[in-house]
Motif scaffolding. Structure first.
Motif, PDB file in Angstrom:
ATOM      1  N   HIS A   1       0.841  -1.201   0.000  1.00 47.19           N
ATOM      2  CA  HIS A   1       0.000   0.000   0.000  1.00 47.19           C
ATOM      3  C   HIS A   1       0.876   1.251   0.000  1.00 47.19           C
ATOM      4  O   HIS A   1       2.016   1.236   0.467  1.00 47.19           O
ATOM      5  N   VAL A   2       0.306   2.354  -0.536  1.00 50.56           N
ATOM      6  CA  VAL A   2       1.013   3.633  -0.570  1.00 50.56           C
ATOM      7  C   VAL A   2      -0.004   4.760  -0.518  1.00 50.56           C
ATOM      8  O   VAL A   2      -1.136   4.631  -1.008  1.00 50.56           O
ATOM      9  N   GLY A   3       0.380   5.860   0.112  1.00 46.93           N
ATOM     10  CA  GLY A   3      -0.430   7.075   0.144  1.00 46.93           C
ATOM     11  C   GLY A   3       0.449   8.299   0.017  1.00 46.93           C
ATOM     12  O   GLY A   3       1.679   8.214   0.165  1.00 46.93           O
ATOM     13  N   ILE A   4      -0.170   9.440  -0.247  1.00 46.93           N
ATOM     14  CA  ILE A   4       0.544  10.694  -0.479  1.00 46.93           C
ATOM     15  C   ILE A   4       0.262  11.654   0.672  1.00 46.93           C
ATOM     16  O   ILE A   4      -0.908  11.933   0.974  1.00 46.93           O
ATOM     17  N   VAL A   5       1.302  12.168   1.296  1.00 45.61           N
ATOM     18  CA  VAL A   5       1.143  13.182   2.338  1.00 45.61           C
ATOM     19  C   VAL A   5       0.742  14.497   1.678  1.00 45.61           C
ATOM     20  O   VAL A   5       1.368  14.935   0.705  1.00 45.61           O
ATOM     21  N   THR A   6      -0.317  15.113   2.172  1.00 41.38           N
ATOM     22  CA  THR A   6      -0.778  16.375   1.598  1.00 41.38           C
ATOM     23  C   THR A   6      -0.623  17.551   2.542  1.00 41.38           C
ATOM     24  O   THR A   6      -0.644  18.700   2.106  1.00 41.38           O
ATOM     25  N   ALA A   7      -0.497  17.289   3.833  1.00 34.53           N
ATOM     26  CA  ALA A   7      -0.333  18.336   4.847  1.00 34.53           C
ATOM     27  C   ALA A   7       0.136  17.652   6.119  1.00 34.53           C
ATOM     28  O   ALA A   7       0.237  16.418   6.181  1.00 34.53           O
TER      29      ALA A   7
ATOM     30  N   GLU B   1      -2.158  -1.059  10.828  1.00 37.25           N
ATOM     31  CA  GLU B   1      -1.421  -2.026  11.643  1.00 37.25           C
ATOM     32  C   GLU B   1      -2.373  -2.887  12.458  1.00 37.25           C
ATOM     33  O   GLU B   1      -2.179  -4.101  12.585  1.00 37.25           O
ATOM     34  N   ALA B   2      -3.437  -2.286  12.989  1.00 40.36           N
ATOM     35  CA  ALA B   2      -4.415  -3.043  13.777  1.00 40.36           C
ATOM     36  C   ALA B   2      -5.129  -4.090  12.924  1.00 40.36           C
ATOM     37  O   ALA B   2      -5.548  -5.141  13.425  1.00 40.36           O
ATOM     38  N   ALA B   3      -5.261  -3.805  11.628  1.00 37.23           N
ATOM     39  CA  ALA B   3      -5.921  -4.752  10.726  1.00 37.23           C
ATOM     40  C   ALA B   3      -5.009  -5.914  10.341  1.00 37.23           C
ATOM     41  O   ALA B   3      -5.445  -6.839   9.641  1.00 37.23           O
ATOM     42  N   GLY B   4      -3.756  -5.872  10.808  1.00 40.93           N
ATOM     43  CA  GLY B   4      -2.827  -6.961  10.535  1.00 40.93           C
ATOM     44  C   GLY B   4      -1.999  -6.784   9.284  1.00 40.93           C
ATOM     45  O   GLY B   4      -1.334  -7.732   8.840  1.00 40.93           O
ATOM     46  N   ASN B   5      -2.003  -5.578   8.727  1.00 35.86           N
ATOM     47  CA  ASN B   5      -1.264  -5.334   7.495  1.00 35.86           C
ATOM     48  C   ASN B   5       0.120  -4.740   7.719  1.00 35.86           C
ATOM     49  O   ASN B   5       0.786  -4.330   6.766  1.00 35.86           O
ATOM     50  N   GLY B   6       0.516  -4.652   8.979  1.00 40.45           N
ATOM     51  CA  GLY B   6       1.882  -4.280   9.279  1.00 40.45           C
ATOM     52  C   GLY B   6       2.114  -2.789   9.439  1.00 40.45           C
ATOM     53  O   GLY B   6       1.234  -1.966   9.164  1.00 40.45           O
ATOM     54  N   PRO B   7       3.312  -2.428   9.855  1.00 40.29           N
ATOM     55  CA  PRO B   7       3.671  -1.020  10.058  1.00 40.29           C
ATOM     56  C   PRO B   7       4.098  -0.351   8.756  1.00 40.29           C
ATOM     57  O   PRO B   7       4.241  -1.004   7.717  1.00 40.29           O
ATOM     58  N   VAL B   8       4.323   0.946   8.839  1.00 41.56           N
ATOM     59  CA  VAL B   8       4.906   1.677   7.716  1.00 41.56           C
ATOM     60  C   VAL B   8       6.291   1.102   7.428  1.00 41.56           C
ATOM     61  O   VAL B   8       7.098   0.891   8.333  1.00 41.56           O
ATOM     62  N   THR B   9       6.559   0.838   6.151  1.00 41.67           N
ATOM     63  CA  THR B   9       7.860   0.294   5.767  1.00 41.67           C
ATOM     64  C   THR B   9       8.851   1.381   5.400  1.00 41.67           C
ATOM     65  O   THR B   9      10.062   1.201   5.556  1.00 41.67           O
TER      66      THR B   9
END
Length: 275
Positions: free
Chosen positions: A229-235, A262-270
């Motif tokens: 997964h990936v997202g874009i920081v906007t502020a 992370e709570a959903a089991g998909n792990g921390p930020v890499t």
């Protein structure tokens, strides 16, 4: 081993430049075509699930046509797969790109006519004339000139480009206003700024920018990566991302997204990367 996603070869044919690198019964130069549809699904195997999309004007090197599908390689990101042959057309010189989330094409320069089709953000077109506030395309259809920019007249802020997809439904492998996924959103935004960008989030994490140091705070335009997964920081503490939890492209507080994922089991930020 080479990445199969980026290797233009299947069990029957391979691109000529791969001779000596991969075994194939036949090597071909291929035919240069472009996407002639508003959008074309790319699938891993004919009849399979979507892995990516081409938008109108995207160049595609077709190596094989078989049973209604063309196998080949997208020329803007190197991604390989099968596209319906009917969605491809002969390549033409392109002059402009679509700089709004979606526009309509019309049979004449008249907004009261029933639209003849659609074009999505980032699509490239050939304009061969104008009539008032309208541009006539190579196909003979018309679009509002205000919805186009000349090639090379790019946006300068990927976060602003990505914001045009706010509210777009989540769609695995999608890359348009009709539906988009997380890495498709990043790719569309970067392309709108004239920047090269690979298709999948693992490729983007490996190739784009540099990882932030622990003391550096995320800033607008930074990319936040998780596994898959990936997202874009906007502020400050705000993330824009297409995600399956909301099934939409949304703004979400960054700390809330980190905790939820992370709570959903998909792990921390890499990693968080600055491009």
């Amino acid at each position: 081993m080479s990445d199969r996603r980026l290797t233009p070869a299947n069990e029957r044919v391979a691109a000529s430049f791969l001779k000596g690198q991969v075994d194939a019964p036949r090597y071909v130069d291929g035919d240069s075509r472009h996407c002639g549809a508003a959008a074309a699904d790319m699938v891993k195997v004919p009849g399979g699930s979507r892995i990516s999309q081409l938008v109108h004007g995207d160049a595609f090197l077709a190596l094989e046509d078989r049973d209604g599908f063309a196998f080949g390689q997208s020329q803007h990101d190197g991604y390989c797969g099968y596209v319906r042959s009917s969605d491809l057309a002969d390549a033409v010189e392109q002059t402009h790109w679509v700089a709004v989330p979606q526009t309509h094409t019309y049979p004449d320069a008249d907004m009261k006519l029933i639209q003849s089709g659609a074009l999505y953000f980032g699509s490239c077109v050939c304009v061969n004339g104008t009539q008032g506030r309208w541009s006539r395309l190579h196909s003979g259809t018309y679009v509002p000139s205000a919805h186009l920019r000349p090639l090379g007249d790019w946006m300068i802020d990927p976060a602003e480009a990505a914001a045009q997809f706010l509210g777009t439904p989540y769609l695995w492998g999608g890359g348009t206003r009709a539906g988009i996924d997380c890495s498709g959103l990043v790719q569309a935004a970067w392309r709108a700024c004239g920047l090269d960008c690979p298709r999948d989030s693992d490729m983007q994490e490996a190739q784009l920018g540099r990882a932030l140091r622990a003391a550096e705070a995320p800033a607008r335009g930074d990319l936040v990566f998780w596994s898959g997964h990936v997202g874009i920081v906007t502020a400050t503490n705000m993330l824009l991302h297409a995600n399956a939890f909301h099934m939409s492209t949304v703004y979400e507080p960054l700390d809330a997204a980190i905790a939820r994922i992370e709570a959903a089991g998909n792990g921390p930020v890499t990693s968080i990367r600055r491009v």
